[in-house]
Enzyme design. Structure first.
Site, PDB file in Angstrom:
ATOM      1  N   ASP A  13       0.824  -1.187   0.073  1.00  0.00           N
ATOM      2  CA  ASP A  13       0.021   0.085  -0.098  1.00  0.00           C
ATOM      3  C   ASP A  13       0.928   1.229   0.094  1.00  0.00           C
ATOM      4  OD1 ASP A  13      -2.973  -0.199   0.749  1.00  0.00           O
ATOM      5  OD2 ASP A  13      -2.145  -1.715   1.562  1.00  0.00           O
TER       6      ASP A  13
ATOM      7  N   GLU B 119      -4.238   7.239   1.529  1.00  0.00           N
ATOM      8  CA  GLU B 119      -5.013   6.619   2.585  1.00  0.00           C
ATOM      9  C   GLU B 119      -4.195   6.121   3.788  1.00  0.00           C
ATOM     10  OE1 GLU B 119      -6.593   2.944   1.615  1.00  0.00           O
ATOM     11  OE2 GLU B 119      -7.491   2.665   3.366  1.00  0.00           O
TER      12      GLU B 119
ATOM     13  N   ASP C 278      -5.854   5.851  -3.373  1.00  0.00           N
ATOM     14  CA  ASP C 278      -6.184   4.737  -2.635  1.00  0.00           C
ATOM     15  C   ASP C 278      -5.083   3.634  -3.157  1.00  0.00           C
ATOM     16  OD1 ASP C 278      -6.827   2.501  -1.246  1.00  0.00           O
ATOM     17  OD2 ASP C 278      -8.951   2.681  -1.425  1.00  0.00           O
TER      18      ASP C 278
ATOM     19  N   ILE D  40      -4.203   0.818  -2.661  1.00  0.00           N
ATOM     20  CA  ILE D  40      -4.794  -0.569  -2.748  1.00  0.00           C
ATOM     21  C   ILE D  40      -5.967  -0.740  -2.337  1.00  0.00           C
ATOM     22  CG2 ILE D  40      -4.422  -3.120  -2.289  1.00  0.00           C
ATOM     23  CD1 ILE D  40      -1.571  -3.031  -3.029  1.00  0.00           C
ATOM     24  N   ASP D  41      -6.894  -0.579  -3.025  1.00  0.00           N
ATOM     25  CA  ASP D  41      -8.377  -0.905  -2.225  1.00  0.00           C
ATOM     26  C   ASP D  41      -8.683  -2.439  -2.153  1.00  0.00           C
ATOM     27  OD1 ASP D  41     -10.995   0.151  -1.075  1.00  0.00           O
ATOM     28  OD2 ASP D  41     -11.745  -0.562  -3.182  1.00  0.00           O
TER      29      ASP D  41
ATOM     30  N   THR E  20      -7.753  -4.005   0.586  1.00  0.00           N
ATOM     31  CA  THR E  20      -6.561  -4.810   1.205  1.00  0.00           C
ATOM     32  C   THR E  20      -6.715  -6.275   1.578  1.00  0.00           C
ATOM     33  OG1 THR E  20      -6.036  -2.511   1.778  1.00  0.00           O
ATOM     34  CG2 THR E  20      -4.590  -4.351   2.605  1.00  0.00           C
TER      35      THR E  20
ATOM     36  N   ASP F 262     -11.329   6.111  -1.455  1.00  0.00           N
ATOM     37  CA  ASP F 262     -11.963   5.136  -2.331  1.00  0.00           C
ATOM     38  C   ASP F 262     -12.877   5.692  -3.529  1.00  0.00           C
ATOM     39  OD1 ASP F 262     -11.611   3.167  -0.407  1.00  0.00           O
ATOM     40  OD2 ASP F 262     -13.200   3.728   0.632  1.00  0.00           O
TER      41      ASP F 262
HETATM   42  C1  2IP Z   1     -12.091  -0.840   2.011  1.00  0.00           C
HETATM   43  C2  2IP Z   1     -12.331  -1.919   1.137  1.00  0.00           C
HETATM   44  C3  2IP Z   1     -13.548  -2.383   1.475  1.00  0.00           C
HETATM   45  C4  2IP Z   1     -14.933  -1.777   1.796  1.00  0.00           C
HETATM   46  C5  2IP Z   1     -14.577  -0.488   2.596  1.00  0.00           C
HETATM   47  C6  2IP Z   1     -13.165   0.118   1.963  1.00  0.00           C
HETATM   48  O1  2IP Z   1     -10.966  -0.037   1.772  1.00  0.00           O
HETATM   49  O2  2IP Z   1     -12.762  -1.435  -0.182  1.00  0.00           O
HETATM   50  O3  2IP Z   1     -13.629  -3.814   0.984  1.00  0.00           O
HETATM   51  O4  2IP Z   1     -15.694  -2.642   2.272  1.00  0.00           O
HETATM   52  O5  2IP Z   1     -15.557   0.334   2.208  1.00  0.00           O
HETATM   53  O6  2IP Z   1     -12.932   1.244   2.778  1.00  0.00           O
HETATM   54  P1  2IP Z   1     -16.942  -3.614   1.624  1.00  0.00           P
HETATM   55  O7  2IP Z   1     -15.938  -4.506   0.750  1.00  0.00           O
HETATM   56  O8  2IP Z   1     -17.674  -4.154   2.336  1.00  0.00           O
HETATM   57  O9  2IP Z   1     -17.424  -2.688   0.500  1.00  0.00           O
HETATM   58  P2  2IP Z   1      -9.424  -0.730   2.112  1.00  0.00           P
HETATM   59  O10 2IP Z   1      -9.480  -2.064   1.506  1.00  0.00           O
HETATM   60  O11 2IP Z   1      -8.662   0.033   1.322  1.00  0.00           O
HETATM   61  O12 2IP Z   1      -9.252  -0.640   3.300  1.00  0.00           O
HETATM   62 CA    CA Z   2      -9.842   1.847   0.149  1.00  0.00          CA
END
Ligand code: 2IP
Ligand code: CA
Length: 382
Positions: free
Chosen positions: A58, A83, A159, A161-162, A164, A305
């Site tokens: 990240d 982030e 962001d 790596i969304d 993670t 995000d």
């Molecule tokens: C997270 C990731 C999660 C999501 C959450 C994000 O970002 O995308 O998967 O939750 O909202 O903030 P969900 O999968 O329930 O939608 P990160 O992985 O960067 O922490």
């Molecule tokens: Ca994210």
């Protein structure tokens, strides 16, 4: 100082690809992945996860984007927000600030401190960080010729790596008939969004899924990059015409598995609900026409995000508004009213909060692919 939007876009697409390369390199090396995982602590922990991980992947991806952008556009450096905090603590308890250095050797030296002396891993990552990566941005760039913005007016959210959790889990997700993977590496996205500091509206969005498709023959993951621009009246994106406008009898709505029962029940009656991991991935599915909307009633997504995908949504004639504002939104009025509803990126929704919470999209999100779809969604909740 002015910056050409076409040049900025090329820069963003290339640096996101570099980030995706780093994400793939780390995943393909089990030793490296284990070395890199560090538990998120305190305020920066996403409250929803029992264990949430901040990985060097990240931080490194974020710093590569910061470095590449600042090198070409020095005045933008102070306006890049990510982030992740770029301070990393190694096994010896030493606190190290990860920054891409001027030379590959210097970056290797710095990374090997974080990696507790693992020079091989540090070299591998530093090589990628200093590599010149140029990818084809596809058609549409010619429509951006002459379009410029003042650098001082621009802010950037990254962001790195969304999803993670999916990245660390490392599973190959199953693509369902509707074209969506509910979990797995396919849900991982590198996200960069550029917004206007005065209006707070997104202008340019670039996303890169490092693990979009698995090629069994070469045993490699192939990435997919997407971009969209909405500057003034100019709306351009990398999407093919067929993927946009896909009318259905019953809208497909994406939700998080954490969505409240109440909200799920409300929508279940008049739409088809699908679940998928990753806020960025769900937004991308809507952008690609695999779903009509992404709805989240909780405040568990963040500016980083949403900013990039939001720019792409605007470029296709859709948008992203707060779930809490939908019920009372006036959708019959002018386009300006709908524009006023858009989520903004220049101010914190919770100014008094600390850590990630400050930058959450307070009151949830509603992503929609057209004004007609936004009206349909509103009709379901009222
Ligand atoms: C997270 C990731 C999660 C999501 C959450 C994000 O970002 O995308 O998967 O939750 O909202 O903030 P969900 O999968 O329930 O939608 P990160 O992985 O960067 O922490
Ligand atoms: Ca994210």
């Amino acid at each position: 100082m002015k910056v050409g939007i076409a040049n900025l876009l090329k820069l963003l697409v290339n640096t996101a690809e570099k980030g995706a390369n780093v994400a793939r390199i780390i995943r393909s090396d089990a030793d490296l992945l284990n070395l890199l995982v560090e538990e998120k602590k305190g305020d920066s922990k996403n409250q929803r996860f029992v264990q949430d991980f901040k990985t060097l992947a990240d931080v490194l991806v974020q710093e590569i984007v910061r470095h590449d952008l600042s090198e070409e556009i020095p005045d933008i450096k102070g306006s890049i927000y990510g982030e992740e905090s770029n301070t990393f603590t190694n096994a010896l308890g030493e606190s190290i600030t990860v920054e891409i250095q001027s030379t590959k050797q210097q970056t290797t030296d710095l990374l090997s401190q974080v990696l507790d002396g693992n020079v091989r891993a540090a070299e591998l990552l530093a090589r990628e960080a200093h590599e010149s990566v140029v990818v084809d941005t596809g058609n549409g760039l010619e429509k951006l010729v002459g379009l410029e913005e003042d650098v001082e007016d621009l802010g950037v959210w990254i962001d790195p790596i969304d999803s993670t959790a999916q990245y660390i889990g490392g599973l190959q997700g199953t693509i369902e008939d509707c074209g969506i993977a509910s979990e797995g590496l396919q849900c991982v996205v590198v996200i960069i969004g550029v917004y206007n500091k005065h209006t707070g509206l997104p202008l340019v969005g670039v996303t890169n899924q490092p693990f979009a498709t698995y090629d069994a023959l070469s045993e490699r993951w192939i990435g997919e990059s997407m971009w969209g621009v909405c500057v003034g009246d100019t709306r351009v994106n990398s999407l093919s015409k067929e993927s946009i406008n896909n009318p259905r009898d019953k809208p497909i709505i994406l939700m998080s598995t954490s969505e409240s029962e109440d909200v799920q029940n409300t929508f279940r009656k008049k739409s088809s609900i699908h679940y998928a991991a990753g806020a960025g991935y769900k937004l991308l599915c809507a952008i690609q026409g695999l779903a009509d909307s992404y709805i989240l009633s909780k405040s568990s997504t963040y500016k980083w995000d949403a900013c990039g995908p939001h720019a792409i949504l605007l470029s296709i004639g859709g948008g992203l508004i707060s779930f809490k504002n939908l019920k009372d939104a006036d959708l019959q009025g002018s386009e300006t009213l709908v524009r006023d509803l858009q989520i903004r990126y220049h101010k914190a929704d919770r100014p008094g909060a600390s850590g990630a919470d400050k930058w959450c999209n307070d009151g949830g999100v509603v992503a929609y692919t057209s004004s007609a779809m936004l009206k349909t969604i509103k009709e379901i909740i009222v």
